[in-house]
Design a protein around this motif. Structure first.
Motif, short mmCIF file in Angstrom:
data_model
loop_
_atom_site.label_atom_id
_atom_site.label_comp_id
_atom_site.label_asym_id
_atom_site.label_seq_id
_atom_site.Cartn_x
_atom_site.Cartn_y
_atom_site.Cartn_z
N ILE A 189 0.88 -1.39 0.19
CA ILE A 189 0.04 -0.02 -0.48
C ILE A 189 1.06 1.60 0.41
O ILE A 189 1.50 1.25 1.20
N ARG A 210 -6.56 2.18 -2.28
CA ARG A 210 -5.55 0.85 -1.86
C ARG A 210 -6.37 0.65 -0.51
O ARG A 210 -5.82 -0.84 -0.50
N SER A 211 -6.66 1.23 0.46
CA SER A 211 -6.30 1.28 1.65
C SER A 211 -7.21 0.66 2.32
O SER A 211 -8.21 1.04 3.43
#
Ligand code: ATP
Ligand code: MG
Length: 568
Positions: free
Chosen positions: A462, A545-546
């Motif tokens: 990430i 993405r997180s």
């Protein structure tokens, strides 16, 4: 960048040779490939990340007024002889000869070369202060290369060297680098801590390390927020205990302890705690062996111990033959009672009463040992690692311990190299003055591994925005079969690229699941999915993405979000 043209190969399986998650993910995501022990090729996608690190580092070094130059990686032995390090540096230094049998090394660091530059180029105090830096390949023949690029043999370092007329100037240059390093690691989006450190092979007085905090870190860091204290455990100090020693209650007794060789064995046999025992270690000293005495549950600290008078540096354990000759006994049954050699007692040992130790007779130990009766009152020193709960130097708090990865190190060298190599300038009175030096290193390649240690999940990396190889990945569904999707995806790709974003366009003829998995593995911050269904509603599917959930956004909203995220 179109995925189909990027030549990226990702791996599903976890490579067996990789012990820690960053190394595994770097191999799986195709960032690096191993050539030989401690040697890595940076593949195109990995190189993009490396360049991002370098850019931030260069911008902050330039902002701090440092000047970039580039020195040769290969260095002549003569310079290292002048500083005395040709003999001191040991097997970490890769030495080689040219066709004329002249000695060279592949630079593990560049103090000698820059001091040579400084003594030639700098003539007057008016040219000071000056700080030269470079981003360059180093080689250190590490005894145990591991963790991929984190402890490699060949790696890229940003190294900087400041020259000042006096200590006050050096102090100011050092503070500037402290601030620049803090800015660099903050901009890179890393959680870090600045800690007091040992100067090691480089030498000099004050030094501090910058650590990225991660459980897999090779370094232990002692800290106390209440006291604003942080130090590498290598150098964190312990102090004589203030509380009085309990009175002796037992008499000295020698007991047979057949087969007992460790503190654990002894504790099991006597049903006592390791903190009620002491251990005696024998090391090489300048006039024969020296004994070091620690509490059974404490660990010897080599960095602090090797600075004591009469002890060999680097700290070297005495071999068994030496121990047998000096004590008549063997490791496992040693103790300070009746020992005929210089002995250093750790501070904590002086607090003990009625303790147990080896009797300098194989298979025998003493119990009920007491200072002032069985042993003289000890003079104590600081030779152990701090443990959780130890007091801080300021005395206001107690220590906690966390783990870190050293990504930067700043040193006040003083005149170590400038005196040895005659680097002087004229001061305002026309007198020659030895320059004060500082040196400042950042592990560019190590940062990439450290960032992954700190930022990953079970699906992959990430990236903090500033390190990401791409800001956004476009995942079209049915690209090869839908004209609507193709047109929309191509237009989006052009528009986002034109707005200055680094875009990865996954134009492969592959299942969406494969594309999603790769995008997650590589760790691209923003993902946009383009499908016929969403396009019909004028929407794109967005996911960070997180985040665990995706959401649909109007095309315009999605564009604005990406542009505003000002990812780089
Ligand atoms: P370490 O204690 O990890 O061996 P060091 O203290 O010997 O490192 P320095 O001489 O302070 O290293 O070098 C400056 C920076 O270079 C370090 O802070 C680290 O980030 C990086 N570095 C040092 N050795 C390596 C290596 N073998 N592989 C990758 N990076 C390294
Ligand atoms: Mg260091």
């Amino acid at each position: 960048m179109r995925f189909s043209e990027f030549g990226l190969t990702t791996l599903k399986e976890v490579p067996a040779e990789a012990e820690i998650v960053s190394h595994q993910l770097m191999l799986r995501a195709g960032l690096v490939r191993r050539l030989a022990s401690g040697l890595f090729t940076w593949m195109p996608i990995g190189l993009r990340i490396l360049r991002k690190v370098e850019t931030v580092v260069r911008e902050e070094m330039d902002r701090a007024g440092a000047l970039e130059l580039l020195m040769p990686a290969v260095q002549p032995a003569e310079l290292w002889e002048e500083s005395g390090r040709w003999d001191q540096y040991g097997p970490l230094l890769l030495r080689m000869q040219d066709r004329h049998d002249r000695n060279f090394c592949f630079g593990p660091t560049h103090e000698e070369v820059i001091t040579d530059i400084a003594r030639r180029e700098l003539r007057s105090y008016k040219q000071l202060p000056v700080n030269f830096y470079q981003v360059q390949t180093k080689f250190r023949d590490e005894i145990r290369p591991r963790f991929g690029v984190m402890r490699a043999r060949e790696f890229i370092m940003k190294d900087a060297y400041s020259f000042d007329i006096d200590q006050a100037g050096l102090q100011a240059s050092y503070e500037k680098m402290h601030a620049a390093y803090s800015a660099i690691f903050t901009r890179l989006g890393l959680k870090f801590r600045v800690v007091d450190a040992d100067s090691g092979e480089i030498g000099g007085s004050r030094s501090q390390e910058f650590h990225v905090l991660a459980d897999s870190g090779e370094d232990a860091i002692a800290y106390c927020d209440a006291d604003r204290y942080a130090s590498n455990v290598e150098t964190a100090a312990t102090f004589p205990a203030s509380a009085p020693r309990p009175a002796a209650a037992q008499s000295l007794e020698k007991i047979a302890t057949p087969g007992v060789r460790t503190i654990e064995d002894l504790c099991r046999l006597l049903d006592i705690l390791p903190s009620q025992t002491i251990k005696t270690l024998i090391v090489d000293g300048s006039d024969g062996p020296v004994a070091l005495v620690l509490r059974g549950d404490h660990e010897l600290n080599a960095v602090k111990t090797q600075k004591l008078d009469g002890i060999a540096s680097p700290l070297t354990m005495a071999d068994t033959a030496t121990i047998v000759k000096a004590t008549g006994s063997e490791p496992g049954s040693l103790g300070p009672v009746g020992l005929d050699m210089p002995v250093y007692f750790d501070h904590a040992v002086a607090r003990l009463a009625d303790f147990s130790c080896g009797a300098n007779e194989v298979g025998h130990h003493y119990t009920g040992v007491n200072f002032g009766r069985d042993l003289p009152e000890p003079q104590t020193v600081d030779i152990r690692n701090v443990v959780v709960g130890d007091p801080t130097p300021g005395g206001k708090g107690t220590l906690s311990i966390t783990r870190g990865i050293e990504v930067g190190h700043i040193f006040q060298l003083g005149d170590k190299y400038s005196t040895a190599m005659g680097a002087t300038v004229q001061d305002p009175k026309g007198k020659n003055q030895v320059m004060s030096m500082g040196c400042y290193g950042i592990g560019i390649t190590r940062i990439v591994g450290a960032a992954i240690e700190q930022n990953h999940d079970e699906n992959g990396i990430i990236w903090p925005g500033p390190l990401a190889p791409f800001d956004v990945v476009l995942v079209p569904i049915n690209l090869q079969r839908s004209d609507v999707v193709r047109e929309a995806a191509e237009a989006l790709y052009e528009e986002l690229t034109a707005s200055g974003l680094d875009v990865l366009f996954d134009d492969r003829d592959a299942r969406p699941g494969v594309k999603f998995a790769d995008a997650e593995l590589i760790g691209i911050p923003h993902r946009l999915v383009i499908s016929e269904r969403n396009l019909a509603a004028g929407e794109l599917e967005y996911r960070h993405r997180s985040e665990s959930e995706s959401r649909n956004l109007k095309r315009e909203e999605a564009l604005k979000l990406l542009e505003n995220s000002s990812v780089s």
